[in-house]
Motif scaffolding. Structure first.
Motif, mmCIF file in Angstrom:
data_model
loop_
_atom_site.group_PDB
_atom_site.id
_atom_site.type_symbol
_atom_site.label_atom_id
_atom_site.label_comp_id
_atom_site.label_asym_id
_atom_site.label_seq_id
_atom_site.Cartn_x
_atom_site.Cartn_y
_atom_site.Cartn_z
ATOM 1 N N LYS A 159 0.846 -1.196 0.000
ATOM 2 C CA LYS A 159 0.000 0.000 0.000
ATOM 3 C C LYS A 159 0.885 1.251 0.000
ATOM 4 O O LYS A 159 1.909 1.287 0.688
ATOM 5 C CB LYS A 159 -0.901 0.063 1.242
ATOM 6 C CG LYS A 159 -1.864 -1.082 1.414
ATOM 7 C CD LYS A 159 -2.641 -0.905 2.717
ATOM 8 C CE LYS A 159 -3.578 -2.065 2.985
ATOM 9 N NZ LYS A 159 -4.299 -1.909 4.271
ATOM 10 N N PHE A 160 0.456 2.250 -0.748
ATOM 11 C CA PHE A 160 1.067 3.575 -0.637
ATOM 12 C C PHE A 160 0.089 4.613 -1.152
ATOM 13 O O PHE A 160 -0.875 4.289 -1.860
ATOM 14 C CB PHE A 160 2.409 3.666 -1.378
ATOM 15 C CG PHE A 160 2.310 3.539 -2.869
ATOM 16 C CD1 PHE A 160 2.156 4.661 -3.678
ATOM 17 C CD2 PHE A 160 2.379 2.295 -3.474
ATOM 18 C CE1 PHE A 160 2.069 4.544 -5.045
ATOM 19 C CE2 PHE A 160 2.299 2.163 -4.853
ATOM 20 C CZ PHE A 160 2.138 3.294 -5.640
ATOM 21 N N GLU A 161 0.336 5.861 -0.790
ATOM 22 C CA GLU A 161 -0.587 6.944 -1.131
ATOM 23 C C GLU A 161 0.175 8.088 -1.810
ATOM 24 O O GLU A 161 0.965 8.772 -1.163
ATOM 25 C CB GLU A 161 -1.273 7.471 0.130
ATOM 26 C CG GLU A 161 -2.274 8.590 -0.118
ATOM 27 C CD GLU A 161 -2.930 9.058 1.172
ATOM 28 O OE1 GLU A 161 -2.931 10.270 1.427
ATOM 29 O OE2 GLU A 161 -3.431 8.190 1.925
ATOM 30 N N PRO A 162 -0.046 8.303 -3.125
ATOM 31 C CA PRO A 162 0.621 9.425 -3.805
ATOM 32 C C PRO A 162 0.136 10.762 -3.239
ATOM 33 O O PRO A 162 -1.036 10.911 -2.895
ATOM 34 C CB PRO A 162 0.186 9.266 -5.272
ATOM 35 C CG PRO A 162 -0.344 7.872 -5.379
ATOM 36 C CD PRO A 162 -0.887 7.527 -4.041
ATOM 37 N N VAL A 163 1.060 11.708 -3.146
ATOM 38 C CA VAL A 163 0.703 13.023 -2.613
ATOM 39 C C VAL A 163 0.865 14.131 -3.645
ATOM 40 O O VAL A 163 0.544 15.284 -3.362
ATOM 41 C CB VAL A 163 1.553 13.355 -1.367
ATOM 42 C CG1 VAL A 163 1.245 12.385 -0.244
ATOM 43 C CG2 VAL A 163 3.039 13.338 -1.699
ATOM 44 N N GLU A 164 1.362 13.797 -4.837
ATOM 45 C CA GLU A 164 1.512 14.800 -5.881
ATOM 46 C C GLU A 164 1.209 14.193 -7.234
ATOM 47 O O GLU A 164 1.309 12.978 -7.440
ATOM 48 C CB GLU A 164 2.920 15.407 -5.864
ATOM 49 C CG GLU A 164 4.046 14.397 -6.005
ATOM 50 C CD GLU A 164 5.409 15.031 -5.866
ATOM 51 O OE1 GLU A 164 5.555 16.203 -6.257
ATOM 52 O OE2 GLU A 164 6.344 14.355 -5.379
ATOM 53 N N VAL A 165 0.794 15.059 -8.150
ATOM 54 C CA VAL A 165 0.432 14.636 -9.502
ATOM 55 C C VAL A 165 1.685 14.325 -10.302
ATOM 56 O O VAL A 165 2.681 15.040 -10.220
ATOM 57 C CB VAL A 165 -0.379 15.750 -10.202
ATOM 58 C CG1 VAL A 165 -0.551 15.440 -11.687
ATOM 59 C CG2 VAL A 165 -1.733 15.910 -9.540
ATOM 60 N N GLY A 166 1.639 13.236 -11.088
ATOM 61 C CA GLY A 166 2.757 12.905 -11.969
ATOM 62 C C GLY A 166 3.078 11.423 -11.949
ATOM 63 O O GLY A 166 2.401 10.609 -11.303
ATOM 64 N N ASP A 167 4.143 11.059 -12.674
ATOM 65 C CA ASP A 167 4.546 9.664 -12.798
ATOM 66 C C ASP A 167 5.243 9.168 -11.536
ATOM 67 O O ASP A 167 6.123 9.846 -10.991
ATOM 68 C CB ASP A 167 5.482 9.485 -13.990
ATOM 69 C CG ASP A 167 4.775 9.694 -15.322
ATOM 70 O OD1 ASP A 167 3.529 9.667 -15.323
ATOM 71 O OD2 ASP A 167 5.459 9.882 -16.340
ATOM 72 N N HIS A 168 4.851 7.970 -11.092
ATOM 73 C CA HIS A 168 5.481 7.314 -9.950
ATOM 74 C C HIS A 168 6.111 6.006 -10.430
ATOM 75 O O HIS A 168 5.460 5.205 -11.098
ATOM 76 C CB HIS A 168 4.464 7.012 -8.849
ATOM 77 C CG HIS A 168 4.026 8.224 -8.083
ATOM 78 N ND1 HIS A 168 3.380 9.288 -8.672
ATOM 79 C CD2 HIS A 168 4.147 8.537 -6.747
ATOM 80 C CE1 HIS A 168 3.114 10.202 -7.752
ATOM 81 N NE2 HIS A 168 3.571 9.777 -6.586
ATOM 82 N N SER A 169 7.378 5.802 -10.090
ATOM 83 C CA SER A 169 8.076 4.569 -10.436
ATOM 84 C C SER A 169 7.972 3.581 -9.273
ATOM 85 O O SER A 169 8.271 3.934 -8.127
ATOM 86 C CB SER A 169 9.550 4.871 -10.741
ATOM 87 O OG SER A 169 10.285 3.674 -10.877
#
Length: 478
Positions: A159-169
């Motif tokens: 589990k993880f939670e993105p905090v900003e817009v854009g590509d995540h590797s």
């Protein structure tokens, strides 16, 4: 099965099967070689036989020294493998060995593995007997916190939670190994909260109505736009204006509030659904007219007027709508007969809509688009002459900043009591200008500046000019 014979050149052929040592027997993974060591240095001469699953799984041997051999096999099935070792026909101590073989670690793909909303948990499962290491890097290559929970008999939940817009590797590895199947992968995070809907204006039946959508900061995704009235969808057409900005057009056929639903990747954008008020088509009052400069252009915080005439037997209604959709008061003053004067005082800069109706129907030309400007936000710098008068023949440069004044026409004239002086204007940015003139006489110069024909504060500006003085030394001062 592997069968090989060796000799240590001892004349008396004595061996000891109990001296055979088997090392590094470990569990394995489907498709990856399993290797263990057999040491025979103290066992004497003889023949070592190795079989896996009764010889059904191929094996190989490689000498690691004079009396050490690396035995390898590659399992193809996720099941326990039986490894049997015999020396001169006798079982090696501990034989048969059991090697537990598990399926290769892999990522269970969720329904959507390519996109996730900012602020929402993204979860996926890694099928593995061993806890994986997971690294998630955001658009700026900053690490994103990850939580790993064990799942009984399945693997691990990530589990993880993105905090900003854009590509995540996303990289998933096993300890001491490479990527698991499906790793690495790229996840695009988006935010419907960053989609902005603008310019929703009242409309008229039969006339095209438009509004804007700005998704430039929202990330990758799909827009879903539905225009509806009384439970029925109204066809709409989307025009791209570049950089994830769009203009949506529709032509209403009913005089009723229209619902504008805007979703981004299935999520409602802030404020959705919106309401667009649609009025009936213009009434048949052929003499009903609205005229005057106040319909096209108006100054902020002052009274602006326009005239209404031809309203026989019916009283007009006037609505002035700001760029944000708020209504401001417009006063009607009867002038006798079928004529009225409308007065309004806008408080914000930007395009306003002026709707003129009678019996809840627009007259011809309504709604009118009115440009509201603020001349007080035009600023002048460089004409204060804090260092004294300007020099004759030396260029004088000053700046005009009208960026916050709204749309309009800037007029500038440099003159003296006897003539007009040529001035050069250079546009530095939108609404920002540098102006240069060269005084040719010592009489006072005046800079007249108007915006939409309204003088800016301080205009005309006086510029004093003095004769340039040259000091020439003749002879010695001694």
């Amino acid at each position: 099965m592997i069968s090989f014979t060796y000799s240590n050149n001892i004349i008396i052929q004595v061996y000891d099967v109990n001296a055979i040592k088997v090392k590094n027997v470990s569990n394995g993974t489907v498709g990856k070689p399993v290797t263990f060591l057999v040491e025979t240095s103290q066992a004497g001469p003889g023949n070592l036989e190795v079989t896996v699953n009764g010889g059904r799984v191929p094996t190989s041997a490689q000498a690691q020294g004079q009396h050490t051999y690396a035995i390898s096999f590659t399992p193809r099935d996720a099941q326990n493998h039986t490894v049997e070792l015999r020396f001169n026909g006798q079982d090696v101590p501990g034989s048969p060995f059991t090697c537990r073989v598990s399926a290769a670690a892999r990522i269970q793909s969720p329904e959507t593995l390519d996109k996730v909303s900012v602020g929402r948990l993204f979860e996926f499962v890694v099928e593995s007997d061993t806890e994986p290491s997971v690294e998630v890097l955001g658009p700026a290559r900053r690490s994103v916190p990850v939580k790993i929970d064990a799942l009984d008999g399945i693997g691990y939940n990530i589990k993880f939670e993105p905090v900003e817009v854009g590509d995540h590797s996303v990289e998933v590895r096993l300890p001491g190994g490479g990527h698991v199947e499906g790793s690495p992968f790229l996840l695009k995070s988006y935010s419907a909260e960053k989609v902005i809907v603008t310019d929703i204006r009242p409309g008229v039946v039969g006339k095209s109505v438009s509004f804007g959508i700005n998704a430039s900061q929202a990330g990758a995704g799909n827009l879903e736009i539905i225009v509806a009235v009384n439970g029925k969808n109204v066809p709409n057409y989307v025009q791209s204006e570049g950089n994830a900005r769009f203009k949506v057009n529709f032509k209403p056929t009913e005089a009723a509030p229209h619902s504008l639903s805007v979703r981004f990747n299935g999520h409602p954008v802030p404020g959705s659904p919106f309401t667009c008020q649609i009025a009936s088509a213009p009434i048949s009052l052929p003499r009903a007219l609205a005229t005057g400069e106040g319909l096209k252009q108006a100054a902020i915080k002052v009274d602006n007027t326009f005239e209404l005439e031809g309203f026989e037997g019916v009283e007009p209604q006037v609505f002035v709508t700001t760029p944000s959709g708020d209504n401001i008061i417009c006063q009607l003053s009867p002038q006798g007969g079928d004529t009225y004067t409308a007065t309004f005082q806008p408080t914000v800069v930007g395009r306003h809509l002026i709707s003129v109706t009678a019996s809840d129907k627009h007259i011809n030309g309504s709604p009118f688009s009115c440009n509201v400007f603020d001349v007080s936000r035009v600023s002048i710098s460089g004409l204060d002459q804090q260092y004294g008068p300007a020099a004759l023949g030396v260029p004088v440069t000053f700046s005009v900043d009208a960026a916050g004044a709204g749309e309009g026409t800037l007029e500038l004239v440099v003159s003296t009591d006897t003539s007009t002086v040529k001035a050069e204007v250079v546009a530095c940015a939108r609404g920002l200008y540098d102006v240069t003139f060269v005084p040719q006489t010592t009489e006072p110069h005046y800079v007249n500046i108007t915006f939409n024909e309204v003088p800016v504060d301080g205009s005309p500006f006086r510029v004093d000019i003095q004769q340039t003085t040259h000091h020439i030394q003749i002879g010695s001062l001694a």
